[in-house]
Design a protein around this motif. Structure first.
Motif, short mmCIF file in Angstrom:
data_model
loop_
_atom_site.label_atom_id
_atom_site.label_comp_id
_atom_site.label_asym_id
_atom_site.label_seq_id
_atom_site.Cartn_x
_atom_site.Cartn_y
_atom_site.Cartn_z
N ILE A 1 4.21 2.09 16.44
CA ILE A 1 3.67 3.44 16.31
C ILE A 1 4.79 4.47 16.20
O ILE A 1 4.78 5.35 15.34
N PHE A 2 5.79 4.36 17.10
CA PHE A 2 6.91 5.30 17.08
C PHE A 2 7.62 5.24 15.73
O PHE A 2 7.99 6.26 15.15
N GLY A 3 7.84 4.01 15.24
CA GLY A 3 8.56 3.85 13.97
C GLY A 3 7.81 4.44 12.80
O GLY A 3 8.38 5.10 11.93
N LYS A 4 6.49 4.20 12.76
CA LYS A 4 5.69 4.68 11.64
C LYS A 4 5.57 6.21 11.64
O LYS A 4 5.58 6.84 10.58
N ARG B 1 0.84 -1.19 0.00
CA ARG B 1 0.00 0.00 0.00
C ARG B 1 0.88 1.23 0.00
O ARG B 1 1.98 1.22 0.55
N PRO B 2 0.41 2.31 -0.60
CA PRO B 2 1.21 3.52 -0.62
C PRO B 2 1.21 4.20 0.74
O PRO B 2 0.22 4.15 1.46
N GLU C 1 -3.34 -0.06 16.57
CA GLU C 1 -2.35 0.96 16.91
C GLU C 1 -3.01 2.31 17.20
O GLU C 1 -2.57 3.04 18.09
N ILE C 2 -4.08 2.62 16.47
CA ILE C 2 -4.82 3.85 16.74
C ILE C 2 -5.47 3.79 18.12
O ILE C 2 -5.51 4.78 18.86
N GLU C 3 -5.98 2.60 18.49
CA GLU C 3 -6.56 2.42 19.83
C GLU C 3 -5.51 2.68 20.90
O GLU C 3 -5.76 3.38 21.89
N GLU D 1 3.89 5.92 7.41
CA GLU D 1 3.10 4.71 7.24
C GLU D 1 1.79 4.81 8.01
O GLU D 1 1.73 5.36 9.10
N THR D 2 0.72 4.25 7.46
CA THR D 2 -0.59 4.28 8.09
C THR D 2 -0.63 3.35 9.30
O THR D 2 -0.11 2.24 9.26
#
Length: 222
Positions: free
Chosen positions: A198-201, A146-147, A164-166, A158-159
């Motif tokens: 999360i930190f990486g993205k 995915r882009p 991860e959003i939770e 990255e999305t």
């Protein structure tokens, strides 16, 4: 007590595939030292393990990948003809054949000299349906599937996944790792894996920065 609660209380059944008897013994000891895990059996290859398990399907299979042993990877996928969570120990984690062979099932990829705690944490994560991958492998997989999203400044990131959003939302609410784990019914180690991803993205270096970037990119509303 619900079926889900009973399932959660049951130890994770772990089987081992390793050509070296010494490695099999070492991995068995790591599993047996953790009360949340239960050793199911071990063998030199998938066929022998299937015979050893006699129709019983483990929750997670740990596979020690020696150099030039790539054929053993796919062989580990069909044990008991059921979906498996896999933990691969390999010195060639960035090789293209690893990426091509990744199945749809939960998986962790670690170096063969990984510490016992890392192996246990990866087993637990894979058993809950998570991938545990290096940032290099994750980046290559995402690039092919995915882009990335792009900010107004032209910086790509990255999305985040829904889970991860939770986690990020709870982070913004000031919750610590243990409270996040309790609310999502996951282990502390799993929370740490989510935070690391999360930190990486987002390119964050700490929790506060992750929350700020999450708000800026529209992942959370506070």
């Amino acid at each position: 007590m619900s079926d889900g609660q009973m399932a959660q209380m049951s130890p994770v059944r772990v089987a081992v595939i390793a050509d070296s008897p010494q490695v099999r013994v070492s991995l068995q000891a790591i599993v047996e030292m953790n009360p949340a895990l239960k050793f199911a059996g071990s063998a030199a290859d998938a066929g022998m393990l299937a015979d050893c398990l006699a129709g019983s399907v483990p929750d997670v299979v740990v596979i020690d990948m020696e150099p030039e042993a790539s054929d053993a990877l796919r062989a580990g996928f069909d044990i008991g003809h059921a979906p498996l969570a896999l933990v691969l120990l390999t010195d060639a984690a960035d090789s293209d054949w690893i990426l091509d062979a990744l199945p749809g099932d939960p998986m962790a990829i670690l170096p063969r000299d990984a510490m016992p705690g890392e192996i246990v944490a990866s087993i637990e994560a894979a058993a809950t349906g998570l991938y545990v991958l290096s940032s290099e492998i994750l980046g290559r997989l995402l690039a092919g599937r995915r882009p990335p999203r792009q900010t107004a400044s032209g910086v790509f990131f990255e999305t985040l996944t829904l889970r991860e959003i939770e986690v990020l939302t709870m982070l913004a609410e000031g919750l610590g790792n243990k409270e996040i784990g309790r609310q999502l019914d996951i282990s502390d180690n799993t929370v740490k894996f989510h935070l690391s991803s999360i930190f990486g993205k987002l390119g964050a270096t700490n929790r506060t920065e992750a929350v700020m970037l999450g708000m800026r990119h529209g992942f959370i509303m506070v």
